[in-house]
Design an enzyme around this catalytic site. Structure first.
Site, mmCIF file in Angstrom:
data_model
loop_
_atom_site.group_PDB
_atom_site.id
_atom_site.type_symbol
_atom_site.label_atom_id
_atom_site.label_comp_id
_atom_site.label_asym_id
_atom_site.label_seq_id
_atom_site.Cartn_x
_atom_site.Cartn_y
_atom_site.Cartn_z
ATOM 1 N N PRO A 220 0.830 -1.368 -0.162
ATOM 2 C CA PRO A 220 0.070 -0.104 -0.081
ATOM 3 C C PRO A 220 0.704 1.269 0.157
ATOM 4 O O PRO A 220 0.226 2.320 -0.018
ATOM 5 C CB PRO A 220 -0.786 -0.089 1.258
ATOM 6 C CG PRO A 220 0.139 -0.891 2.261
ATOM 7 C CD PRO A 220 0.601 -1.955 1.201
ATOM 8 N N GLY A 222 3.932 1.933 1.851
ATOM 9 C CA GLY A 222 4.953 2.201 3.080
ATOM 10 C C GLY A 222 6.359 2.647 2.639
ATOM 11 O O GLY A 222 6.762 3.511 3.220
ATOM 12 N N ASP A 238 2.867 -1.637 -8.868
ATOM 13 C CA ASP A 238 2.180 -2.537 -8.163
ATOM 14 C C ASP A 238 0.819 -2.436 -8.835
ATOM 15 O O ASP A 238 0.249 -1.290 -9.073
ATOM 16 C CB ASP A 238 1.875 -2.025 -6.718
ATOM 17 C CG ASP A 238 1.425 -3.437 -6.016
ATOM 18 O OD1 ASP A 238 0.585 -4.137 -6.430
ATOM 19 O OD2 ASP A 238 2.409 -3.834 -5.172
ATOM 20 N N ASP A 274 10.193 -5.052 -1.563
ATOM 21 C CA ASP A 274 9.701 -5.556 -0.132
ATOM 22 C C ASP A 274 8.527 -6.676 -0.732
ATOM 23 O O ASP A 274 7.660 -6.809 0.011
ATOM 24 C CB ASP A 274 9.067 -4.581 0.867
ATOM 25 C CG ASP A 274 8.916 -5.428 2.279
ATOM 26 O OD1 ASP A 274 9.627 -6.484 2.175
ATOM 27 O OD2 ASP A 274 8.047 -4.943 2.883
ATOM 28 N N LYS A 303 12.459 -13.090 2.292
ATOM 29 C CA LYS A 303 11.579 -13.860 3.049
ATOM 30 C C LYS A 303 12.291 -15.412 3.078
ATOM 31 O O LYS A 303 12.321 -15.752 2.347
ATOM 32 C CB LYS A 303 10.391 -13.996 2.569
ATOM 33 C CG LYS A 303 9.635 -12.548 1.972
ATOM 34 C CD LYS A 303 9.736 -11.503 3.102
ATOM 35 C CE LYS A 303 8.850 -10.203 2.315
ATOM 36 N NZ LYS A 303 8.748 -9.006 3.329
#
Length: 351
Positions: A220, A222, A238, A274, A303
């Site tokens: 969103p 960040g 995105d 990310d 990750k």
């Protein structure tokens, strides 16, 4: 007793222990490493002659899973709650005089209940150390700093470090505040990455107003928000929507596209990423960005799997560095605001 104390995220003690062991082996130094899962720290014991070398080579900035590294002076067990100070004074090395005192505890389920004891004990210990000539009357950052780490009410580790060589936050945890206008808590990860993985001089030189950046998998928003707070112009990639206050922001261009396939129309100063994806796939795509000259500097997250996380970390970083095929500054760290992941900073030194 000689060696190192290293703080880490609860549950990642095996990864830190493996990292310390591998690094010590590369240095040709025999070590005995003690780690218990969920305790939030690892002990490395070694010959006193090798401690200085290990402290230099296993600097907290060079280790991925360590938040802080300290010289280990003593481990005190079965302390009497009526007088913990006398045994601590007796166990301190004869020199030096310390320039600061930090009373700490592991960032773990067992350690956090000790926060109150740490605060009150610091108030009691500080004047005694000063009266004994072991602690300066005023803060002296250039002198060694004494660390007293409570593992329980009767179990203490004594360590020290030079302020200039250590993480500047107690427990190795930066205390960052999420501003109300931030689109998501992930903003804290990039904020921490910038102050942890880059030096102040690097931030000043490499984060200049007007620079261009790309945020892959931005929604969103960040990480985009952190970049525009640095006055960078950001292309946010995105298919999902960005949240206010990024909508129609003059520094933000939102492109609805797949972050793994999008190619910048011109070279960027920065790229950040990310995205939730397999770490090897992320590492390989990040390498393409550097190899093709699409950006100069990048920060991205990997990750990690539930098992063999140290092995996966090494493999991904080695693959990334090999496939980037350019001279690199490469740093990686599991940040406080990370979870099952690490954050990587890479910069093309040839540009």
């Amino acid at each position: 007793m000689s060696g190192l104390i290293a703080y880490c995220r609860q549950g990642f003690e095996p990864e830190l222990a493996a990292e310390l062991r591998d690094r010590a082996v590369l240095l040709g130094i025999a070590s005995d490493i003690h780690a218990q899962r969920n305790h939030g720290f690892v002990l490395l014991r070694c010959d006193p002659l090798h401690v200085d070398t290990l402290l230099q080579q296993l600097h907290w900035r060079r280790l991925i899973f360590a938040r802080q590294t300290l010289r280990l002076h003593a481990e005190l067990k079965t302390l009497n709650s009526r007088d913990r100070i006398a045994p601590i004074l007796a166990a301190l090395p004869k020199t030096p005089c310390f320039g600061d005192l930090w009373i700490e505890y592991p960032d773990s389920d067992m350690g956090k209940p000790l926060a109150g004891l740490a605060r009150s004990f610091g108030n009691a210990l500080r004047p005694v150390l000063r009266s004994a000539g072991r602690l300066s009357a005023q803060l002296h950052p250039q002198w060694p700093r004494l660390h007293v780490c409570f593992l329980s009410g009767d179990h203490v580790l004594l360590g020290s470090t030079r302020s200039v060589d250590s993480a500047p936050w107690q427990l190795g945890i930066p205390r960052l505040k999420l501003l109300p206008e931030a689109p998501s808590r992930s903003a804290l990860k990039l904020e921490e990455a910038l102050i942890t993985l880059l030096t102040p001089n690097e931030r000043e030189a490499k984060l200049r107003p007007g620079m261009c950046a790309t945020d892959l998998g931005a929604a969103p928003g960040g990480w985009t928000w952190v970049l525009i707070c640095q006055h960078l112009r950001v292309t946010s990639i995105d298919n999902a929507a960005l949240r206010p206050p990024l909508l129609n922001h003059p520094l933000v261009q939102h492109v609805r596209a797949d972050g793994f396939r999008w190619i910048p129309p011109r070279p960027m100063d920065w790229m950040v990423c990310d995205m939730v994806e397999q770490p090897r796939r992320v590492a390989e795509r990040m390498a393409v960005w550097l190899r093709e000259g699409w950006c100069r500097h990048m920060i991205f997250n990997l990750k990690l799997p539930m098992k063999k996380r140290w092995d996966e970390t090494r493999l991904c970083l080695e693959r990334f560095e090999t496939q980037a095929a350019v001279p690199l500054t490469l740093r990686a760290k599991q940040l406080y605001h990370d979870r099952e992941e690490i954050t990587v900073y890479a910069s093309n030194d040839a540009r």
